[in-house]
Scaffold this active site. Structure first.
Site, mmCIF file in Angstrom:
data_model
loop_
_atom_site.group_PDB
_atom_site.id
_atom_site.type_symbol
_atom_site.label_atom_id
_atom_site.label_comp_id
_atom_site.label_asym_id
_atom_site.label_seq_id
_atom_site.Cartn_x
_atom_site.Cartn_y
_atom_site.Cartn_z
ATOM 1 N N LYS A 1 -3.801 -11.217 -6.863
ATOM 2 C CA LYS A 1 -5.088 -11.544 -6.229
ATOM 3 C C LYS A 1 -6.168 -10.602 -6.749
ATOM 4 C CE LYS A 1 -5.812 -8.789 -2.105
ATOM 5 N NZ LYS A 1 -6.627 -8.648 -0.970
ATOM 6 N N LYS B 1 0.828 -1.216 0.000
ATOM 7 C CA LYS B 1 0.000 0.000 0.000
ATOM 8 C C LYS B 1 0.856 1.257 0.000
ATOM 9 C CE LYS B 1 -4.416 -1.799 1.147
ATOM 10 N NZ LYS B 1 -5.674 -1.809 1.860
ATOM 11 N N LYS C 1 -10.525 -5.381 -4.685
ATOM 12 C CA LYS C 1 -11.562 -4.403 -4.967
ATOM 13 C C LYS C 1 -10.988 -3.085 -5.446
ATOM 14 C CE LYS C 1 -13.083 -4.347 -0.197
ATOM 15 N NZ LYS C 1 -12.111 -3.886 0.795
HETATM 16 P P1 ATP Z 1 -8.156 -3.783 -1.126
HETATM 17 O O1 ATP Z 1 -7.956 -4.226 -2.513
HETATM 18 O O2 ATP Z 1 -8.865 -2.464 -0.992
HETATM 19 O O3 ATP Z 1 -6.943 -3.906 -0.252
HETATM 20 P P2 ATP Z 1 -9.397 -6.294 -0.620
HETATM 21 O O4 ATP Z 1 -10.183 -6.632 -1.824
HETATM 22 O O5 ATP Z 1 -8.109 -6.985 -0.397
HETATM 23 O O6 ATP Z 1 -9.219 -4.735 -0.498
HETATM 24 P P3 ATP Z 1 -10.196 -6.432 2.153
HETATM 25 O O7 ATP Z 1 -11.204 -5.530 2.749
HETATM 26 O O8 ATP Z 1 -8.776 -6.129 2.440
HETATM 27 O O9 ATP Z 1 -10.378 -6.537 0.589
HETATM 28 O O10 ATP Z 1 -10.487 -7.937 2.552
HETATM 29 C C1 ATP Z 1 -11.669 -8.431 3.089
HETATM 30 C C2 ATP Z 1 -11.578 -9.932 3.243
HETATM 31 O O11 ATP Z 1 -11.614 -10.570 1.970
HETATM 32 C C3 ATP Z 1 -10.288 -10.434 3.915
HETATM 33 O O12 ATP Z 1 -10.594 -11.539 4.744
HETATM 34 C C4 ATP Z 1 -9.440 -10.865 2.760
HETATM 35 O O13 ATP Z 1 -8.509 -11.835 3.133
HETATM 36 C C5 ATP Z 1 -10.489 -11.426 1.814
HETATM 37 N N1 ATP Z 1 -10.062 -11.338 0.420
HETATM 38 C C6 ATP Z 1 -9.756 -10.223 -0.268
HETATM 39 N N2 ATP Z 1 -9.432 -10.492 -1.542
HETATM 40 C C7 ATP Z 1 -9.511 -11.843 -1.663
HETATM 41 C C8 ATP Z 1 -9.269 -12.757 -2.733
HETATM 42 N N3 ATP Z 1 -8.891 -12.336 -3.936
HETATM 43 N N4 ATP Z 1 -9.450 -14.077 -2.504
HETATM 44 C C9 ATP Z 1 -9.857 -14.524 -1.310
HETATM 45 N N5 ATP Z 1 -10.087 -13.724 -0.254
HETATM 46 C C10 ATP Z 1 -9.919 -12.396 -0.408
#
Ligand code: ATP
Ligand code: LTN
Length: 332
Positions: free
Chosen positions: A195, A113, A198
């Site tokens: 991965k 980040k 969002k």
């Molecule tokens: P950002 O991209 O804004 O960092 P993010 O998509 O990683 O956000 P978070 O709010 O950080 O989302 O994560 C929420 C939950 O979803 C956490 O438990 C995280 O481990 C899970 N998660 C996020 N992306 C994935 C993915 N691609 N596959 C499986 N689990 C995920």
């Protein structure tokens, strides 16, 4: 109930993807029957990167509606907004004094980040794992169901709990991360090495829980696979196809071997369409229920107020124990 406590949260920082659903919310569903569950909307974590205030407010409520629409039952779980419970920030302060700068600088998410938001490497971004530790430890959680990317933060939470207990006497339960074998890391549809996230700038890389059927089918149609024609689960050699098999399995309640068999003699086109359809079929009722709930503002407000009150009671107990242990004067 066997007395175990479960804690997890998601940041209302953007449109949720099917990765968030598969990696986290989906795993929470079975737990609410068995354990004492706390599920939060981590708005305090969300502001570690810049957020538009009106949007953050709207997304927080949308996330609450989504939890319920996915099947999280507010009668069975404590569902609340992190910033409604002041003890999170209070415990974080105490934990800050036993957390080392060096260990925070080494966190993968902090490094990622910092690179992504080079103009805003704020203290909160570095302190993110300490706030997360405060979330988890306040409720004396045993289990923390998260996706793979969050396991490092649960590890640091364990370290901080042990360190505090050693220094001040038994205070915190040492929690464990719970990561499912299947679907802990859903990959980007455009780059299977990354991965699904969002905050990806490429809208075709992620399928959002709010996407309509046509958009979902189109995104899967464009998903990056490989130049072969064989549908086989082999994450190293065939990351794109394997990711699609994982998504299909996760959305249909099957495992990847079953999914692989189902498509063994099919072509990529037909396969991608079937994956898209499985996802769209599953999401349609969730989207309808979320939209219905969002019209029921008074109901949602009531759920969040009741959740905050329940969370507050547990949090206050832990915090006053912590204050006593560290030597804060609390009257005779
Ligand atoms: P950002 O991209 O804004 O960092 P993010 O998509 O990683 O956000 P978070 O709010 O950080 O989302 O994560 C929420 C939950 O979803 C956490 O438990 C995280 O481990 C899970 N998660 C996020 N992306 C994935 C993915 N691609 N596959 C499986 N689990 C995920
Ligand atoms: N950092 C987490 C969200 C989160 C969380 C938590 C998860 C905040 N506090 C406590 C588990 C336990 C993320 O999903 N990015």
């Amino acid at each position: 109930m066997d007395g175990k406590t479960v804690y997890s949260a998601i940041q209302p920082s953007g449109n949720l993807t099917i990765g968030n659903y598969v990696g986290s919310i989906r795993n929470w569903l079975g737990m609410q029957e068995e354990y004492d569950c706390f599920f939060a909307m981590a708005d305090m974590h969300a502001i570690t990167v810049r957020q538009e205030p009106a949007e953050l407010r709207r997304r927080t409520l949308e996330l609450a509606a989504l939890y319920i629409a996915c099947g999280i039952d507010p009668e069975k779980c404590t569902l609340y907004v992190q910033s409604h419970v002041p003890q999170h920030a209070e415990l974080m302060w105490v934990l800050n004094t036993i957390a080392y700068v060096g260990e925070m600088e080494r966190m993968t998410q902090f490094k990622d980040k910092s690179q992504k938001h080079a103009d805003n490497i704020n203290m909160g971004l570095m302190d993110y794992p300490v706030l997360m530790a405060a979330d988890i430890l306040l409720y004396q959680a045993d289990l923390v169901p998260v996706g793979q990317d969050q396991t490092q933060h649960v590890e640091i939470t364990r370290d901080l709990a042990v360190r505090f207990n050693n220094r001040f006497g038994e205070t915190f339960t040492v929690p464990k991360a719970l990561v499912l074998k299947q679907g802990a890391k859903i990959a980007s549809l455009q780059d299977p090495a990354k991965k699904m996230s969002k905050s990806d700038e490429n809208p075709n890389a992620s399928v959002y829980l709010t996407d309509d059927r046509d958009t979902i089918l189109r995104k899967f149609k464009r998903a990056v696979t490989d130049s072969e024609s064989e549908i086989r689960f082999a994450p190293q050699e065939k990351p794109g196809v394997s990711n699609l098999l994982t998504i299909y399995a996760s959305f249909t309640g099957k495992n990847t071997e079953e999914a692989e068999k189902e498509f063994a003699w099919k072509g990529y086109g037909e396969f991608k369409l079937a994956v898209g359809e499985a996802v769209a079929d599953k999401l349609a009722p969730v989207q309808a229920e979320q939209a219905r709930l969002l019209k029921e503002k008074a109901y949602l407000g009531g759920v969040l107020a009741a959740g905050a009150e329940r969370a507050y009671k547990t949090a206050r107990k832990t915090l006053s124990k912590v204050y006593r242990k560290v030597g804060f004067y609390q009257g005779e």
